[in-house]
Design a protein around this motif. Structure first.
Motif, PDB file in Angstrom:
ATOM      1  N   ALA A 149       1.646  -1.100  -0.231  1.00  0.00           N
ATOM      2  CA  ALA A 149       0.393  -0.407  -0.007  1.00  0.00           C
ATOM      3  C   ALA A 149       0.512   1.550  -0.333  1.00  0.00           C
ATOM      4  CB  ALA A 149      -1.078  -0.120   0.893  1.00  0.00           C
ATOM      5  N   GLN A 202      -4.831  -4.523   7.179  1.00  0.00           N
ATOM      6  CA  GLN A 202      -4.689  -4.566   5.720  1.00  0.00           C
ATOM      7  C   GLN A 202      -4.257  -5.318   5.001  1.00  0.00           C
ATOM      8  OE1 GLN A 202      -2.203  -1.092   5.445  1.00  0.00           O
ATOM      9  NE2 GLN A 202      -3.241  -1.776   3.564  1.00  0.00           N
ATOM     10  N   ASN A 212      -5.698  -4.157   1.051  1.00  0.00           N
ATOM     11  CA  ASN A 212      -4.952  -4.003   0.791  1.00  0.00           C
ATOM     12  C   ASN A 212      -5.831  -5.487  -0.751  1.00  0.00           C
ATOM     13  OD1 ASN A 212      -2.918  -2.773   0.998  1.00  0.00           O
ATOM     14  ND2 ASN A 212      -1.447  -4.804   1.345  1.00  0.00           N
TER      15      ASN A 212
END
Length: 77
Positions: free
Chosen positions: A30, A53, A57
């Motif tokens: 990211a 996360q 993503n």
């Protein structure tokens, strides 16, 4: 029953070191680095941040028409 010798590739790592390494990889995808003070996070907090996360993503979840293009013809709804 057969037991796999290795866990599935998508399984969340169990050690702190492995978890941090995977979290760092997801953050790098990211364009981010680990946040300041991450060392103070507990294993559960790191696991949660890693999972968030990884989901970020992956992109947005599909919506109705994307998920099922024929949904508008559903006789039940």
């Amino acid at each position: 029953m057969t037991v796999a010798s290795q866990p599935p590739a998508d399984q969340v790592p169990r050690t702190r070191q492995a978890l941090v390494a995977q979290w760092e990889k997801e953050r790098a995808k990211a364009g981010l680095e680990l946040p300041e003070g991450w060392e103070k996070l507990s294993m559960e907090q790191i696991r949660a941040q890693y999972t968030i996360q990884k989901l970020d993503n992956a992109g947005p979840l599909p919506t109705g028409p994307d998920y099922d293009p024929g949904f508008h013809n559903n006789p039940y709804g």
